[in-house]
Design an enzyme around this catalytic site. Structure first.
Site, mmCIF file in Angstrom:
data_model
loop_
_atom_site.group_PDB
_atom_site.id
_atom_site.type_symbol
_atom_site.label_atom_id
_atom_site.label_comp_id
_atom_site.label_asym_id
_atom_site.label_seq_id
_atom_site.Cartn_x
_atom_site.Cartn_y
_atom_site.Cartn_z
ATOM 1 N N ASP A 197 -14.068 -0.998 3.277
ATOM 2 C CA ASP A 197 -13.047 -0.448 2.367
ATOM 3 C C ASP A 197 -12.439 -1.595 1.572
ATOM 4 O O ASP A 197 -12.547 -2.766 1.959
ATOM 5 C CB ASP A 197 -11.942 0.287 3.153
ATOM 6 C CG ASP A 197 -10.898 0.908 2.214
ATOM 7 O OD1 ASP A 197 -11.300 1.616 1.267
ATOM 8 O OD2 ASP A 197 -9.693 0.673 2.398
ATOM 9 N N SER A 198 -11.788 -1.232 0.466
ATOM 10 C CA SER A 198 -11.097 -2.241 -0.336
ATOM 11 C C SER A 198 -9.948 -2.877 0.450
ATOM 12 O O SER A 198 -9.491 -3.966 0.106
ATOM 13 C CB SER A 198 -10.542 -1.584 -1.598
ATOM 14 O OG SER A 198 -9.685 -0.519 -1.233
ATOM 15 N N HIS A 229 -6.805 5.684 2.120
ATOM 16 C CA HIS A 229 -5.469 5.169 2.428
ATOM 17 C C HIS A 229 -4.464 6.305 2.678
ATOM 18 O O HIS A 229 -3.468 6.118 3.374
ATOM 19 C CB HIS A 229 -4.920 4.333 1.262
ATOM 20 C CG HIS A 229 -5.434 2.939 1.198
ATOM 21 N ND1 HIS A 229 -6.720 2.627 0.860
ATOM 22 C CD2 HIS A 229 -4.804 1.753 1.403
ATOM 23 C CE1 HIS A 229 -6.865 1.311 0.860
ATOM 24 N NE2 HIS A 229 -5.721 0.752 1.194
ATOM 25 N N CYS A 241 -8.669 9.801 -0.773
ATOM 26 C CA CYS A 241 -8.550 8.344 -0.747
ATOM 27 C C CYS A 241 -8.261 8.005 0.706
ATOM 28 O O CYS A 241 -7.383 8.624 1.325
ATOM 29 C CB CYS A 241 -7.412 7.856 -1.632
ATOM 30 S SG CYS A 241 -7.050 6.094 -1.398
ATOM 31 N N GLU A 245 -0.432 -0.222 1.449
ATOM 32 C CA GLU A 245 -0.802 -1.630 1.696
ATOM 33 C C GLU A 245 0.439 -2.475 2.002
ATOM 34 O O GLU A 245 0.370 -3.474 2.691
ATOM 35 C CB GLU A 245 -1.558 -2.222 0.500
ATOM 36 C CG GLU A 245 -2.993 -1.698 0.340
ATOM 37 C CD GLU A 245 -4.014 -2.340 1.296
ATOM 38 O OE1 GLU A 245 -3.911 -3.556 1.536
ATOM 39 O OE2 GLU A 245 -4.908 -1.618 1.785
ATOM 40 N N CYS A 289 -14.530 4.312 1.552
ATOM 41 C CA CYS A 289 -13.655 4.151 0.393
ATOM 42 C C CYS A 289 -14.183 5.095 -0.684
ATOM 43 O O CYS A 289 -15.359 5.011 -1.060
ATOM 44 C CB CYS A 289 -13.727 2.698 -0.084
ATOM 45 S SG CYS A 289 -12.861 2.381 -1.632
HETATM 46 N N1 DGL Z 1 -9.199 3.490 0.039
HETATM 47 C C1 DGL Z 1 -9.791 3.596 -1.242
HETATM 48 C C2 DGL Z 1 -10.285 5.002 -1.530
HETATM 49 O O1 DGL Z 1 -10.602 5.743 -0.619
HETATM 50 C C3 DGL Z 1 -9.092 3.075 -2.464
HETATM 51 C C4 DGL Z 1 -7.998 2.129 -2.410
HETATM 52 C C5 DGL Z 1 -7.939 1.227 -3.614
HETATM 53 O O2 DGL Z 1 -7.434 1.608 -4.677
HETATM 54 O O3 DGL Z 1 -8.444 0.118 -3.438
HETATM 55 O O4 DGL Z 1 -10.388 5.380 -2.669
#
Ligand code: DGL
Length: 275
Positions: free
Chosen positions: A12-13, A196, A194, A160, A75
């Site tokens: 993931d990012s 997150h 997403c 984050e 991600c």
């Molecule tokens: N967790 C990532 C997703 O599922 C994105 C987070 C980011 O913007 O880096 O899209």
């Protein structure tokens, strides 16, 4: 080429993929996993296709170098913007047995079943929304289902920075719920597209009308991986099963350990990966 079993890579990012990771280790605890968070370059959601592709490919190659044969892009943004090119251009050039899977396909395969009204809302990053990947993919499996999208650019920074449960988060959560619900009065199901966003689940539930179902991806992705490994015994054999878990971050390992504990509810001991 010599084939050697390795851990399942989860990418993931940042920390978001840990919400998927948590479900993977619950559903498939017997495997070894190697998590990589590109915390030094998060967020991906506001970046161009080229940048997300370049960053994702670089991280996938690191996971291959670290011994992974199967990598899950946990991600949505990377799955939307980089997965297809990696699968169609980069993997064939390697001429080996390594594979990369994403989170969008398993979700779109079943999401239509959650809705009675045929109107599904989704919260995602700008990148995922602009790619239209969900609209295109849901249409393949559920042609009569309408997808209403809402980009929430502030939600990843809130998570984050560990501000997702603060009073300050209320404004951004309410704002995007209201904006999404204004797009259709018939929405009865909302997908958190997403990885997150599950951290914001308590806040989202607080402001969401009770009749709307909230769908999280982690369990869906874990079930789909179980199914994939059953259908691909040749890949299953290339996945180590000693219950070991390793964590890498492109940022500071100390910072990662503190925040990862919030996501996973257990201690982790990450290593730094220099890019
Ligand atoms: N967790 C990532 C997703 O599922 C994105 C987070 C980011 O913007 O880096 O899209």
């Amino acid at each position: 080429m010599q084939q050697k079993a390795g851990p399942i890579g989860v990418f993931d990012s940042g920390y978001g993929g840990l919400t998927v990771f948590k479900e993977l280790i619950r559903e498939l605890p017997q495997y070894n996993y190697l998590y990589l968070g590109d915390n030094a370059r998060v967020p991906y959601g506001t970046r161009s296709f080229e940048t997300v592709y370049h960053y994702t490919l670089e991280c996938v190659n690191h996971l291959f170098d670290l011994g992974c044969n199967l990598v899950i892009l946990a991600c949505n943004t990377a799955s939307a913007k980089a997965l297809r090119t990696i699968q169609q251009n980069n993997l064939p050039k390697r001429k080996d047995y390594r594979r990369v899977l994403g989170v969008i396909r398993p979700t779109t395969e079943i999401i239509g079943d959650f809705s009675q009204s045929g109107h599904i809302g989704l919260f995602a990053t700008q990148g995922t929304v602009m790619s239209d990947s969900y609209v295109i993919e849901v249409n393949k499996f559920f042609p009569s289902v309408n997808v209403h999208q809402e980009a929430c650019p502030m939600w990843v920074p809130l998570v984050e920075n560990n501000e997702h449960l603060s009073a300050g988060a209320d404004y951004f959560v309410k704002k995007h719920i209201n904006q999404l619900l204004r797009k259709s009065a018939d929405i009865d199901t909302i997908l958190l597209a997403c990885t997150h966003y599950p951290l914001l689940e308590p806040k989202i539930r607080e402001f969401l009308p009770d009749h709307i179902k909230l769908v999280l991806q982690g369990e869906i992705v874990a079930k789909s991986l179980t199914d994939y490994l059953m259908r691909h015994p040749e890949m299953d054999e290339l996945c180590l099963k000693n219950r070991e878990r390793d964590f890498y971050t492109t940022e500071s390992a100390e910072g990662f350990n503190v925040k990862a504990k919030i996501f996973l509810g257990e201690d982790v001991n990450a290593k730094h990966l220099g890019l």
